[in-house]
Design a protein around this motif. Structure first.
Motif, PDB file in Angstrom:
ATOM      1  N   GLU A 162       0.678  -1.040   0.142  1.00 33.64           N
ATOM      2  CA  GLU A 162       0.021   0.002  -0.016  1.00 33.64           C
ATOM      3  C   GLU A 162       0.909   1.308   0.011  1.00 33.64           C
ATOM      4  OE1 GLU A 162      -3.192   2.213  -0.234  1.00 33.64           O
ATOM      5  OE2 GLU A 162      -3.290   0.153  -0.597  1.00 33.64           O
ATOM      6  N   HIS A 163       1.939   1.200   0.646  1.00 34.79           N
ATOM      7  CA  HIS A 163       3.092   2.459   0.583  1.00 34.79           C
ATOM      8  C   HIS A 163       3.611   2.595  -0.808  1.00 34.79           C
ATOM      9  CE1 HIS A 163       5.692   5.252   2.207  1.00 34.79           C
ATOM     10  NE2 HIS A 163       6.786   4.660   1.580  1.00 34.79           N
ATOM     11  N   VAL A 164       3.785   1.710  -1.302  1.00 31.87           N
ATOM     12  CA  VAL A 164       4.164   1.703  -2.819  1.00 31.87           C
ATOM     13  C   VAL A 164       3.132   2.471  -3.580  1.00 31.87           C
ATOM     14  CG1 VAL A 164       5.382   0.378  -4.831  1.00 31.87           C
ATOM     15  CG2 VAL A 164       6.037  -0.241  -2.381  1.00 31.87           C
ATOM     16  N   ALA A 165       2.071   1.670  -3.575  1.00 32.07           N
ATOM     17  CA  ALA A 165       1.068   2.069  -4.351  1.00 32.07           C
ATOM     18  C   ALA A 165       0.651   3.496  -4.057  1.00 32.07           C
ATOM     19  CB  ALA A 165      -0.157   1.164  -4.152  1.00 32.07           C
ATOM     20  N   SER A 166       0.587   4.106  -2.960  1.00 34.60           N
ATOM     21  CA  SER A 166       0.389   5.359  -2.498  1.00 34.60           C
ATOM     22  C   SER A 166       1.312   6.313  -3.251  1.00 34.60           C
ATOM     23  CB  SER A 166       0.226   5.564  -1.056  1.00 34.60           C
ATOM     24  OG  SER A 166      -0.771   4.715  -0.402  1.00 34.60           O
ATOM     25  N   PHE A 167       2.701   5.856  -3.116  1.00 35.74           N
ATOM     26  CA  PHE A 167       3.614   6.666  -3.789  1.00 35.74           C
ATOM     27  C   PHE A 167       3.354   6.753  -5.123  1.00 35.74           C
ATOM     28  CE2 PHE A 167       7.470   7.800  -5.811  1.00 35.74           C
ATOM     29  CZ  PHE A 167       8.087   8.568  -5.204  1.00 35.74           C
ATOM     30  N   ALA A 168       2.818   5.659  -5.953  1.00 44.71           N
ATOM     31  CA  ALA A 168       2.790   5.546  -7.305  1.00 44.71           C
ATOM     32  C   ALA A 168       1.600   6.778  -7.624  1.00 44.71           C
ATOM     33  CB  ALA A 168       2.538   4.349  -7.667  1.00 44.71           C
ATOM     34  N   ALA A 169       0.375   6.449  -6.869  1.00 46.39           N
ATOM     35  CA  ALA A 169      -0.609   7.281  -7.086  1.00 46.39           C
ATOM     36  C   ALA A 169      -0.537   8.678  -6.994  1.00 46.39           C
ATOM     37  CB  ALA A 169      -1.890   7.009  -6.052  1.00 46.39           C
TER      38      ALA A 169
END
Length: 217
Positions: A162-169
């Motif tokens: 989720e941390h990676v996904a949030s950064f990508a978003a």
């Protein structure tokens, strides 16, 4: 004075050449802005979008893998255990491909991806133990291992994802804002160029018409 000494054909040619020159300048400016906008759009597709899709796929693979592992731990059917073991291996292979994509395209700290991988490595180690226990008929121990130790690691891996996904978003939002600003700037530059070219064309046409009229008198 030199302009008045030109022939009518030369004056017309000079006028058309002037208009053509400014048309080429306008085209060059438009192409430059289009290139910038295309680059920003490419960044969205090549990085945040690709990472977001890979992370979503990875999350699905982990959850599907966990369901298969829980079912395997409780099953006493050797054929079912064999089938579920193969299913888990397939999901792991796909998860590895997703992780490779994320690692290649992720624009954040590489340690973010490393933490996801570390959680998955620990989870898979416990999964292998549960599979071994299931094959040995130790279904109670396998179920306890999956429920008490493997499941929390799934939650850890999903949090790191989720941390990676949030950064990508967030990076996608940044790129989209840049694209919007570039599109607005390109529109302004093109509009200003068109207006300027229209004004210059009108001025050139007026001067040429006036000089030709004066020559014919």
């Amino acid at each position: 004075m030199a302009f008045k000494k030109m022939t009518i054909a030369t004056r017309l040619l000079a006028g058309f050449a002037t208009v053509l020159f400014f048309t080429l300048v306008l085209g060059a400016v438009s192409i430059r802005w289009m290139g910038r906008l295309a680059e920003t759009t490419s960044n969205i597709l090549d990085h945040p979008f690709t990472v977001s899709v890979a992370i979503a796929n990875l999350r699905a693979e982990i959850l599907t893998n966990q369901i298969a592992l829980m079912e395997l731990a409780q099953s006493s059917d050797q054929a079912a255990i064999q089938r579920l073991t193969l299913t888990i291996q397939e999901h792991r292979a796909q998860a590895d491909r997703d992780i490779a994509t994320v690692r290649e395209r992720y624009l954040g700290d590489p340690q973010d991806v490393d933490r996801v991988v570390q959680a998955l490595v620990r989870y898979r180690a416990l999964g292998n133990q549960a599979i071994t226990l299931a094959w040995a008929g130790e279904h109670r121990k396998a179920s306890d291992l999956v429920g008490n130790e493997a499941t929390p690691l799934v939650a850890t891996a999903l949090r790191e994802e989720e941390h990676v996904a949030s950064f990508a978003a967030a990076r996608a939002v940044k790129f989209r804002r840049e694209a919007d600003l570039q599109a607005a700037a390109a529109f302004r530059a093109t509009l200003e160029g068109i207006l300027l070219m229209a004004a210059l064309s009108s001025l050139v046409a007026f001067l040429i018409t006036r000089s030709i009229a004066a020559s014919l008198k």
